[in-house]
Design a protein around this motif. Structure first.
Motif, PDB file in Angstrom:
ATOM      1  N   HIS A  89       0.568  -1.630  -0.235  1.00 26.63           N
ATOM      2  CA  HIS A  89      -0.071   0.073   0.231  1.00 26.63           C
ATOM      3  C   HIS A  89       0.884   1.234   0.208  1.00 26.63           C
ATOM      4  O   HIS A  89       0.880   2.698   0.600  1.00 26.63           O
ATOM      5  CB  HIS A  89      -1.180   0.257   0.920  1.00 26.63           C
ATOM      6  N   GLN A  90       2.371   0.843  -0.780  1.00 29.42           N
ATOM      7  CA  GLN A  90       2.501   2.049  -0.908  1.00 29.42           C
ATOM      8  C   GLN A  90       4.137   2.252  -1.842  1.00 29.42           C
ATOM      9  O   GLN A  90       3.653   1.036  -2.873  1.00 29.42           O
ATOM     10  CB  GLN A  90       3.908   2.329   0.694  1.00 29.42           C
ATOM     11  N   PHE A  91       3.980   2.667  -2.705  1.00 35.66           N
ATOM     12  CA  PHE A  91       4.673   3.256  -3.616  1.00 35.66           C
ATOM     13  C   PHE A  91       6.254   2.473  -3.607  1.00 35.66           C
ATOM     14  O   PHE A  91       7.161   3.030  -3.956  1.00 35.66           O
ATOM     15  CB  PHE A  91       4.803   4.281  -4.149  1.00 35.66           C
ATOM     16  N   CYS A  92       6.404   1.116  -3.229  1.00 35.34           N
ATOM     17  CA  CYS A  92       7.464   0.623  -3.164  1.00 35.34           C
ATOM     18  C   CYS A  92       8.846   0.858  -2.316  1.00 35.34           C
ATOM     19  O   CYS A  92       9.877   1.650  -2.681  1.00 35.34           O
ATOM     20  CB  CYS A  92       8.372   0.223  -4.358  1.00 35.34           C
ATOM     21  N   TYR A  93       8.600   2.172  -1.565  1.00 33.76           N
ATOM     22  CA  TYR A  93       9.213   2.645  -0.822  1.00 33.76           C
ATOM     23  C   TYR A  93       9.629   1.818  -0.141  1.00 33.76           C
ATOM     24  O   TYR A  93       9.359   0.800   0.226  1.00 33.76           O
ATOM     25  CB  TYR A  93       8.577   4.471   0.579  1.00 33.76           C
ATOM     26  N   PRO A  94      11.215   1.808  -0.202  1.00 32.91           N
ATOM     27  CA  PRO A  94      12.108   3.419   0.163  1.00 32.91           C
ATOM     28  C   PRO A  94      12.788   3.087  -1.190  1.00 32.91           C
ATOM     29  O   PRO A  94      13.606   4.351  -1.137  1.00 32.91           O
ATOM     30  CB  PRO A  94      13.364   3.361   1.334  1.00 32.91           C
ATOM     31  N   ARG A  95      12.458   2.902  -2.169  1.00 25.70           N
ATOM     32  CA  ARG A  95      12.849   3.335  -3.407  1.00 25.70           C
ATOM     33  C   ARG A  95      12.391   4.675  -4.081  1.00 25.70           C
ATOM     34  O   ARG A  95      11.750   5.045  -3.878  1.00 25.70           O
ATOM     35  CB  ARG A  95      12.596   1.894  -4.442  1.00 25.70           C
ATOM     36  N   ASN A  96      12.808   4.947  -4.995  1.00 23.53           N
ATOM     37  CA  ASN A  96      13.213   6.371  -5.881  1.00 23.53           C
ATOM     38  C   ASN A  96      11.850   6.060  -6.386  1.00 23.53           C
ATOM     39  O   ASN A  96      11.723   4.546  -6.879  1.00 23.53           O
ATOM     40  CB  ASN A  96      13.810   6.664  -6.440  1.00 23.53           C
TER      41      ASN A  96
END
Length: 499
Positions: A89-96
């Motif tokens: 449910h997050q945009f592949c954090y911690p990737r840019n």
């Protein structure tokens, strides 16, 4: 005699009607009352701005802001960018951040509000040209205490500290901190990292932070301050030309009393600011900028709107909860949709429960109240179901819906998982499929993608092992698929509002 009785009945009827209208107005009227001379009281003549990119930073009340944006989007039929299932449910954090991390069924979006690490070019490629960028910061001492407590069982730098002592960590941070480790960003200048900066850059470089601040100011129209949350919402309302009713909220993702640390020592606070020196300077700059914006809007006018906002929130809480809601541990919340996720046995995240319906009415909780108190993970899952449901075709039990992308089908269909095994295909095969499915701005129709079962069979997914390399140097999204397979929800921000 009859005419006198008739007049008396009419008078009683008029008084009853007036009383009813006054009673209803206490529940339904959330318009700000004029209280300061010279302050605008009428709604803005501009249409509501519906293109917003909110950079959700960690431990800064970001979940409460996200909830406001999600509810606005639902009410006004605005498309929200949601993370692909591979990113949880997050945009592949911690990737840019990459536009590839966005679920193809939410393209093109007008609002984005889930966790991501800021990447300017990718967001501009994704969002409309008229997008307004907003974020929120928190005072670094309180924020670090929250990070240390919350991520103590996940961040290796915190885990290796004897007895989980924040004092011991701050006495010699470099004895525990390893910048290359996963979740290391939670231990050092987290705000700067979320904004896309180098959180390990030397504070001795006099040019780095001023240049970084200039870049932030070029992009972000408003940097809110968590300690002045209501004032921040007033400025946000002005920026977006929204109504007061659009800004109503309840505090979400707060820690219980036993999970809160105490930074009463000035020496300890000074060590936190020194260790997180870049965050401290960043916060100090934008705190000053924030109050200049308040002065431009008129301090008395902003204070009047804050009072109106708090009155309106109180009215909504009385309507939803019958009074000020009581914070409860997750185990005491009966409604499963309102139970906040617990990061570990050492941290209590509290939430709310809606009062039971009137006996015999059979009425479900009012949807607006349910969404008001809904935790982030559950709201994201609700929106995912909402966007996928129209794409599904009716079929026999266990049949994979043809109009659903294959990863969604794998997650939602137990029969498919049992046939394919617990693991998804290897990253390169997944990436080929993802690029085929998400050639935005012209995404391939779901009907053109291969049947999930056939795709899995062709890739030999049944024998695939766990996916590796999520924290490696590769920019392949598929290496992060392991996050969507865990039974427990992957770790992200569960903000504890002001504490």
């Amino acid at each position: 005699m009859m005419s006198r009785k008739k007049a008396l009945l009419l008078l009683l009827l008029a008084l009853s009607t007036l009383s009813l209208l006054i009673h209803q107005s206490t529940h339904l009227n959330w318009s700000p009352k004029p209280s300061s001379p010279g302050c605008p009281t009428a709604p803005s003549p501009r249409p509501k701005h519906t293109s917003v990119a909110f950079l959700k930073t960690h431990k800064t009340a970001g979940t409460t802001v996200q909830n406001i944006l999600f509810r606005f989007a639902e009410q006004h039929d605005v498309t929200v960018a949601l993370p692909h299932h591979a990113c949880d449910h997050q945009f592949c954090y911690p990737r840019n951040f990459s536009a590839r991390f966005v679920h193809p069924h939410t393209l093109p979006p007008r609002i984005i509000a889930s966790h991501l690490r800021f990447q300017r070019q990718e967001l501009r490629r994704l969002m409309p040209n008229d997008t307004l960028y907003v974020t929120i910061l928190r005072e670094p001492v309180a924020m670090f205490e929250s990070l240390f407590t919350y991520y103590n069982q996940y961040c290796s730098a915190f885990k290796r500290v004897p007895n989980g002592s924040m004092e011991a960590f701050l006495a010699n941070p470099l004895a525990f901190y390893r910048p290359q480790e996963k979740f290391s960003m939670y231990a050092h200048n987290t705000l700067l990292y979320d904004l896309g900066g180098d959180n390990d850059h030397s504070p001795a470089d006099p040019a780095y932070l001023p240049g970084f601040i200039r870049q932030v100011e070029e992009v972000f129209s408003l940097v809110m301050i968590a300690e002045y949350f209501d004032e921040s919402l007033v400025l946000l309302r002005h920026l977006l030309s929204w109504d007061l009713e659009d800004m109503l909220y309840v505090k979400l993702n707060m820690r219980g009393p036993r999970s809160k640390g105490n930074v009463s020592s000035e020496v300890l606070a000074a060590r936190i600011r020194t260790w997180n020196g870049l965050d401290a300077q960043l916060y100090d700059h934008f705190n000053a900028t924030f109050w200049r914006k308040v002065a431009q809007a008129g301090r008395e006018c902003v204070a009047a709107e804050v009072r109106a906002l708090r009155r309106a929130c109180d009215q909504l809480l009385r309507r939803c909860f019958g009074g000020r809601p009581q914070l409860r541990p997750a185990t005491q919340i009966k409604n499963k949709e309102l139970r906040p996720w617990q990061p570990s046995s050492k941290v209590d995240i509290v939430g709310y429960d809606l009062p039971p319906a009137v006996p015999g009415s059979g009425a479900p909780p009012e949807e607006r109240c349910l969404k008001l108190a809904m935790p982030e993970v559950d709201y994201d899952a609700f929106l995912q179901r909402l966007l996928l449901h129209p794409r599904m075709e009716a079929g026999s039990p266990g049949r994979v819906p043809q109009h659903q992308d294959w990863v969604s089908a794998w997650i939602l269909d137990p029969a498919l998982r049992s046939r394919s095994g617990r693991h998804l295909p290897d990253p390169p095969q997944w990436m080929d499929h993802l690029q085929y499915r998400t050639s935005w701005p012209h995404p391939v129709s779901p009907t053109q993608s291969p049947e999930p079962a056939a795709f899995l069979a062709s890739t030999g997914a049944g024998g695939a092992g766990p996916l590796e390399g999520f924290w490696g140097d590769s920019e392949e999204l598929g290496a992060g698929l392991e996050t969507s397979l865990r039974k427990d929800r992957s770790l992200d921000d569960q903000d504890d509002f002001y504490d």
